[in-house]
Design a protein around this motif. Structure first.
Motif, PDB file in Angstrom:
ATOM      1  N   LEU A 206       0.854  -1.178   0.000  1.00  0.00           N
ATOM      2  CA  LEU A 206       0.000   0.000   0.000  1.00  0.00           C
ATOM      3  C   LEU A 206       0.899   1.241   0.000  1.00  0.00           C
ATOM      4  O   LEU A 206       1.653   1.472   0.952  1.00  0.00           O
ATOM      5  CB  LEU A 206      -0.903   0.000   1.231  1.00  0.00           C
ATOM      6  CG  LEU A 206      -1.930   1.121   1.344  1.00  0.00           C
ATOM      7  CD1 LEU A 206      -2.948   1.038   0.201  1.00  0.00           C
ATOM      8  CD2 LEU A 206      -2.647   1.052   2.694  1.00  0.00           C
ATOM      9  N   VAL A 207       0.819   2.011  -1.064  1.00  0.00           N
ATOM     10  CA  VAL A 207       1.667   3.197  -1.214  1.00  0.00           C
ATOM     11  C   VAL A 207       0.842   4.423  -0.872  1.00  0.00           C
ATOM     12  O   VAL A 207      -0.232   4.648  -1.446  1.00  0.00           O
ATOM     13  CB  VAL A 207       2.221   3.302  -2.647  1.00  0.00           C
ATOM     14  CG1 VAL A 207       3.161   4.504  -2.765  1.00  0.00           C
ATOM     15  CG2 VAL A 207       2.945   2.011  -3.035  1.00  0.00           C
ATOM     16  N   VAL A 208       1.327   5.206   0.077  1.00  0.00           N
ATOM     17  CA  VAL A 208       0.607   6.372   0.568  1.00  0.00           C
ATOM     18  C   VAL A 208       1.412   7.624   0.226  1.00  0.00           C
ATOM     19  O   VAL A 208       2.569   7.769   0.656  1.00  0.00           O
ATOM     20  CB  VAL A 208       0.376   6.291   2.086  1.00  0.00           C
ATOM     21  CG1 VAL A 208      -0.556   7.408   2.541  1.00  0.00           C
ATOM     22  CG2 VAL A 208      -0.173   4.930   2.481  1.00  0.00           C
ATOM     23  N   ARG A 209       0.788   8.528  -0.516  1.00  0.00           N
ATOM     24  CA  ARG A 209       1.434   9.793  -0.900  1.00  0.00           C
ATOM     25  C   ARG A 209       0.617  10.945  -0.323  1.00  0.00           C
ATOM     26  O   ARG A 209      -0.506  11.197  -0.741  1.00  0.00           O
ATOM     27  CB  ARG A 209       1.530   9.904  -2.417  1.00  0.00           C
ATOM     28  CG  ARG A 209       2.486   8.906  -3.047  1.00  0.00           C
ATOM     29  CD  ARG A 209       2.532   9.033  -4.569  1.00  0.00           C
ATOM     30  NE  ARG A 209       3.603   8.219  -5.159  1.00  0.00           N
ATOM     31  CZ  ARG A 209       3.453   6.944  -5.487  1.00  0.00           C
ATOM     32  NH1 ARG A 209       2.275   6.345  -5.299  1.00  0.00           N
ATOM     33  NH2 ARG A 209       4.463   6.274  -6.002  1.00  0.00           N
ATOM     34  N   CYS A 210       1.201  11.612   0.674  1.00  0.00           N
ATOM     35  CA  CYS A 210       0.554  12.758   1.308  1.00  0.00           C
ATOM     36  C   CYS A 210       1.272  14.037   0.887  1.00  0.00           C
ATOM     37  O   CYS A 210       2.493  14.035   0.670  1.00  0.00           O
ATOM     38  CB  CYS A 210       0.585  12.625   2.824  1.00  0.00           C
ATOM     39  SG  CYS A 210      -0.280  11.166   3.458  1.00  0.00           S
ATOM     40  N   ASP A 211       0.527  15.147   0.803  1.00  0.00           N
ATOM     41  CA  ASP A 211       1.073  16.411   0.310  1.00  0.00           C
ATOM     42  C   ASP A 211       2.418  16.743   0.958  1.00  0.00           C
ATOM     43  O   ASP A 211       2.523  16.825   2.188  1.00  0.00           O
ATOM     44  CB  ASP A 211       0.103  17.559   0.613  1.00  0.00           C
ATOM     45  CG  ASP A 211      -1.205  17.411  -0.133  1.00  0.00           C
ATOM     46  OD1 ASP A 211      -1.226  16.685  -1.130  1.00  0.00           O
ATOM     47  OD2 ASP A 211      -2.206  18.028   0.302  1.00  0.00           O
ATOM     48  N   GLY A 212       3.434  16.924   0.086  1.00  0.00           N
ATOM     49  CA  GLY A 212       4.724  17.406   0.558  1.00  0.00           C
ATOM     50  C   GLY A 212       5.597  16.392   1.255  1.00  0.00           C
ATOM     51  O   GLY A 212       6.718  16.708   1.659  1.00  0.00           O
TER      52      GLY A 212
ATOM     53  N   ALA B 173       7.432  12.364   1.545  1.00  0.00           N
ATOM     54  CA  ALA B 173       7.906  11.233   0.753  1.00  0.00           C
ATOM     55  C   ALA B 173       6.879  10.107   0.817  1.00  0.00           C
ATOM     56  O   ALA B 173       6.165   9.954   1.826  1.00  0.00           O
ATOM     57  CB  ALA B 173       9.247  10.747   1.289  1.00  0.00           C
ATOM     58  N   PRO B 174       6.753   9.305  -0.224  1.00  0.00           N
ATOM     59  CA  PRO B 174       5.805   8.187  -0.209  1.00  0.00           C
ATOM     60  C   PRO B 174       6.102   7.222   0.940  1.00  0.00           C
ATOM     61  O   PRO B 174       7.259   6.981   1.287  1.00  0.00           O
ATOM     62  CB  PRO B 174       6.016   7.522  -1.572  1.00  0.00           C
ATOM     63  CG  PRO B 174       6.645   8.566  -2.423  1.00  0.00           C
ATOM     64  CD  PRO B 174       7.481   9.403  -1.508  1.00  0.00           C
ATOM     65  N   GLN B 175       5.060   6.679   1.525  1.00  0.00           N
ATOM     66  CA  GLN B 175       5.185   5.660   2.560  1.00  0.00           C
ATOM     67  C   GLN B 175       4.657   4.347   1.998  1.00  0.00           C
ATOM     68  O   GLN B 175       3.589   4.310   1.398  1.00  0.00           O
ATOM     69  CB  GLN B 175       4.394   6.070   3.809  1.00  0.00           C
ATOM     70  CG  GLN B 175       4.876   7.374   4.418  1.00  0.00           C
ATOM     71  CD  GLN B 175       4.008   7.839   5.562  1.00  0.00           C
ATOM     72  OE1 GLN B 175       3.915   7.171   6.602  1.00  0.00           O
ATOM     73  NE2 GLN B 175       3.369   8.987   5.395  1.00  0.00           N
ATOM     74  N   ARG B 176       5.411   3.266   2.201  1.00  0.00           N
ATOM     75  CA  ARG B 176       5.071   1.976   1.618  1.00  0.00           C
ATOM     76  C   ARG B 176       4.776   1.001   2.755  1.00  0.00           C
ATOM     77  O   ARG B 176       5.651   0.713   3.582  1.00  0.00           O
ATOM     78  CB  ARG B 176       6.213   1.461   0.743  1.00  0.00           C
ATOM     79  CG  ARG B 176       6.582   2.452  -0.369  1.00  0.00           C
ATOM     80  CD  ARG B 176       7.826   1.997  -1.138  1.00  0.00           C
ATOM     81  NE  ARG B 176       7.577   0.765  -1.872  1.00  0.00           N
ATOM     82  CZ  ARG B 176       6.975   0.718  -3.060  1.00  0.00           C
ATOM     83  NH1 ARG B 176       6.572   1.834  -3.642  1.00  0.00           N
ATOM     84  NH2 ARG B 176       6.798  -0.434  -3.676  1.00  0.00           N
ATOM     85  N   LEU B 177       3.553   0.506   2.779  1.00  0.00           N
ATOM     86  CA  LEU B 177       3.089  -0.340   3.869  1.00  0.00           C
ATOM     87  C   LEU B 177       2.737  -1.728   3.343  1.00  0.00           C
ATOM     88  O   LEU B 177       1.790  -1.870   2.561  1.00  0.00           O
ATOM     89  CB  LEU B 177       1.849   0.268   4.525  1.00  0.00           C
ATOM     90  CG  LEU B 177       1.887   1.766   4.851  1.00  0.00           C
ATOM     91  CD1 LEU B 177       0.537   2.206   5.395  1.00  0.00           C
ATOM     92  CD2 LEU B 177       3.004   2.075   5.826  1.00  0.00           C
ATOM     93  N   PRO B 178       3.473  -2.765   3.740  1.00  0.00           N
ATOM     94  CA  PRO B 178       3.081  -4.122   3.322  1.00  0.00           C
ATOM     95  C   PRO B 178       1.772  -4.533   3.977  1.00  0.00           C
ATOM     96  O   PRO B 178       1.568  -4.324   5.178  1.00  0.00           O
ATOM     97  CB  PRO B 178       4.254  -4.987   3.806  1.00  0.00           C
ATOM     98  CG  PRO B 178       4.895  -4.200   4.891  1.00  0.00           C
ATOM     99  CD  PRO B 178       4.684  -2.759   4.577  1.00  0.00           C
ATOM    100  N   ILE B 179       0.889  -5.103   3.188  1.00  0.00           N
ATOM    101  CA  ILE B 179      -0.423  -5.545   3.660  1.00  0.00           C
ATOM    102  C   ILE B 179      -0.575  -7.025   3.323  1.00  0.00           C
ATOM    103  O   ILE B 179      -0.382  -7.435   2.173  1.00  0.00           O
ATOM    104  CB  ILE B 179      -1.557  -4.746   2.993  1.00  0.00           C
ATOM    105  CG1 ILE B 179      -1.436  -3.256   3.316  1.00  0.00           C
ATOM    106  CG2 ILE B 179      -2.913  -5.289   3.412  1.00  0.00           C
ATOM    107  CD1 ILE B 179      -1.657  -2.902   4.772  1.00  0.00           C
TER     108      ILE B 179
END
Length: 726
Positions: free
Chosen positions: A641-647, A649-655
């Motif tokens: 699960l790749v999470v991109r929040c304003d400003g 760096a992307p966060q990558r969460l294994p699910i």
């Protein structure tokens, strides 16, 4: 009264006779006799077994000890084959492999069984079969368009295998002994780098500094995990196990050594730092000071579970994760019964005999190694006799025995067992061989002789003899009895080399005695029902059934009776409860209940969310995985699960979405975000065992010969405030 009886029975079992040519146990008797030509005959409750002369030979005052050593070699010869087979692979057709099979009932090669057996000395006895079997458990990736690598396989298992179960890393515990073969060593180094990198990506939790996944070998979840995991293994995929983390620690140590040997200074430094950090995390998280023991596993939020296992404890001691007084305490506080040491403790009153209420010889062999590590003559004696007794009374090196009787079957209604057992089980065979070569004669991995022999074993092994010996192809080890026995442990004094014979004159020393723990209650209490949680006055009212111990978000709240109030500053807690029993032992936890209503996002990908307040949030998916039964398979769905929040760096969460019995929640990841930010969630394809080329031979379910399968029916994305304390 029970503890007094058990202590008396334990003393009787150790001192009633010297176990020379016969042994009595619970009204039954076995006898070993020497026959012409260097063979033996064993008679007992199982009948009679004739054992021919073997290429290795023990010469002691005990024909029983020597004959059982020959029996183990005979068992090993029957486990040494030219082809293997399993109904779930190639439709049960034979697969050519000069290998060891797992046992009489298991004519296949399984990663953990083989690896522990090889580590217990089979690498020395038959390196060809050891290497071949280990090679069989390596695989590349079958889809050329997927990221490539060489990986150790996690066999079929809970919820669709890896990363619910993650103890495939035990492969390196075995492979480290066989690096003299250059081609194999190259494969080991490549597989080590690739497998560690993959585990770091999918199962390592940087917040806790631990690897997730099931306890090693204890893979029948109802036996050792809460009963509610029978229908949902997501908890196991989210949790942390002592044994599996210690195995990762040992693999990281090996990686640091091999990187240094390959002139990769940066890699050696990185792996060394990861190993040191993992060791610190294990000691910080798993050690339970009030018990003086390492817990078997923790919940995904760090919740402590008052449960312990002998393999994890022993590996922690042997590996050096546990040091000094802590190592001595961990072993000394682990309970023992007259027949041996249970593989889990406390036992489950509602489960049949298998891992529950059971002795497993291969685990006893690791406990023997741990006892040697901390110079514990009482435990050395206890585990050695347990291994001997089991093989003698059954006429073979069985997989497991019932704890109290050390029988291969106890009739106890629906709790009867062991439920599954097998003669000449490979790791049990290896356990006996290792008990002789290392446990008695002190043959270390590097060839040095380091005996640590309890004085209590002198009557059995030496009798009136001045020396005992172990004869192996190309080498003989002779231990000479000291003139005096003032002490409780025999260790090496003078060592002389006479050609191929190493002669060790023993000396007696006195070490601090650690009596066996024989007063432990057998069973844990039954877990209470799940708490009921409702919002109340900017906090939460928790209602429970009677007197329990309440836990919230990984922390012990305390003893409550009926109900209590939790102030969480508006953040909804996740709670569970245990019930106290004898000596304050707690049950396993009730089902976990999370309060509050999470934010729900649906309608396809990507999904967008505006962050209400700065902080950390728990993110999970509602899903259904119908690709196999919850007990087995290779198709646990794994996504990133790749999470991109304003400003940011992307966060990558294994699910992880294991096989399920219906719709349920996946494992969760933690995302951090600032108030007002717009976050976009997208799914990327992950990796599971069906992606490996080896499993193109799997015909027992989805993801095998019909091609890789790594998907699930995915519904809503759920977001809730995170309240655990890393």
């Amino acid at each position: 009264m029970l503890s007094v009886v058990l202590m008396a029975a334990l003393a009787a079992s150790v001192h009633a006779d010297a176990w020379r040519d016969q042994m009595a146990w619970r009204g039954e008797q076995v006898r070993m006799s020497v026959v012409a030509g260097g063979g033996y005959r064993l008679s007992g409750p199982f009948g009679r077994r004739d054992i021919g002369a073997q290429r290795m030979r023990a010469a002691t005052a005990s024909p029983l000890f020597d004959g059982l050593f020959a029996l183990a070699q005979d068992d090993l010869a029957q486990d040494s084959v030219a082809a293997i087979r399993d109904d779930a692979f190639d439709h049960g057709r034979p697969i050519p492999c000069t290998c060891f099979v797992t046992g009489a009932k298991w004519p296949y090669v399984w990663t953990r069984d083989l690896s522990y057996a090889v580590d217990l000395g089979l690498w020395r006895i038959d390196p060809l079969r050891a290497r071949n079997g280990l090679r069989f458990k390596l695989s590349d990736v079958r889809d050329p368009s997927s990221p490539q690598g060489l990986y150790v396989m996690q066999d079929t298992g809970s919820g669709g295998s890896w990363p619910v179960s993650t103890d495939r890393i035990v492969w390196f515990l075995a492979a480290r002994h066989l690096l003299d073969d250059q081609a194999f060593a190259g494969d080991v180094y490549r597989a080590l780098n690739d497998t560690l990198a993959q585990d770091r990506q999918y199962v390592f939790d940087p917040a806790f500094g631990l690897y997730r996944g099931e306890t090693s070998f204890l893979d029948w979840r109802q036996q050792s995990y809460p009963a509610w995991t029978a229908a949902n293994v997501v908890f196991i995929a989210q949790s942390y196990a002592l044994s599996t983390n210690v195995l990762h620690y040992q693999a990281l140590q090996l990686a640091a050594q091999l990187a240094q040997a390959h002139a990769d200074a940066a890699g050696a430094k990185r792996y060394g730092e990861q190993a040191a950090a993992l060791k610190a995390a294990i000691n910080a998280r798993f050690w339970r000071a009030d018990r003086g023991m390492y817990m078997s596993y923790l919940g995904g939020d760090g919740t402590p579970y008052d449960t312990y296992d002998l393999l994890g404890t022993s590996l922690a001691v042997i590996s050096g994760v546990a040091e000094g007084e802590r190592a001595r305490q961990a072993l000394a506080h682990y309970p023992a019964w007259p027949a041996g040491s249970p593989v889990i403790w406390p036992e489950r009153v509602d489960q049949p005999i298998y891992h529950n209420r059971a002795i497993w010889p291969f685990v006893s062999a690791y406990a023997l190694r741990a006892a040697r590590t901390v110079d514990d003559p009482v435990r050395i004696d206890h585990e050695l006799r347990s291994i001997m007794r089991g093989a003698a009374m059954a006429g073979s090196n069985m997989e497991n025995y019932e704890l109290i009787t050390q029988s291969t079957h106890v009739d106890d209604g629906k709790l009867s067992g062991p439920v599954v057992d097998s003669p000449r089980q490979l790791w049990s065979v290896a356990a006996y061989l290792d008990m002789v070569s290392e446990g008695v004669f002190g043959l270390a991995e590097d060839g040095r002789i380091e005996p640590k022999l309890p004085v209590s074993l002198v009557p059995m092994l030496f009798g009136e003899r001045d020396s005992i010996s172990l004869n192996m192809p190309g080498r003989t080890i002779t231990l000479r009895r000291p003139r005096t026995l003032h002490g409780n442990l025999l260790v090496a004094g003078a060592i002389r080399q006479r050609g191929a014979e190493t002669v060790v004159t023993l000396k007696a020393i006195e070490v601090p005695a650690m009596p066996l723990r024989t007063d432990a209650p057998l069973y844990a209490p039954v877990a209470p029902d799940a708490p009921v949680v409702v919002a109340a006055d900017n906090g939460w009212r928790v209602q429970v059934d009677g007197k329990v111990v309440l836990y919230a978000d990984g922390q012990r709240v305390g003893d409550i009776d009926g109900s209590t109030y939790i102030a969480q500053g508006g953040k909804p807690p996740c709670v569970s409860a245990t019930r106290k029993g004898e000596q304050g032992i707690e049950s396993l936890h009730s089902p976990i209940v999370c309060a509050g209503d999470p934010v729900t996002l649906g309608d396809g990908w990507p999904r967008t969310w505006t962050v209400p307040a700065s902080g950390s949030y728990r993110v999970a998916l509602r899903y259904e995985n119908r690709h196999g039964s919850i007990e087995t398979g290779i198709t646990a769905a794994v996504k990133m699960l790749v999470v991109r929040c304003d400003g940011d760096a992307p966060q990558r969460l294994p699910i992880v979405m294991p096989h399920s019995l219906g719709e349920q929640l996946s494992t969760y990841g933690i995302v951090t975000a600032k108030a007002g930010a717009s976050c976009r969630f997208a799914l990327e394809q992950g990796f599971n065992m069906s992606d490996l080329s080896h499993f193109s031979h799997y015909t027992g379910g989805k993801g095998g010969s019909d091609g890789p399968v790594d998907d699930a029916l995915i519904g809503d994305l759920l977001i809730a405030p995170e309240t655990r304390a890393p």
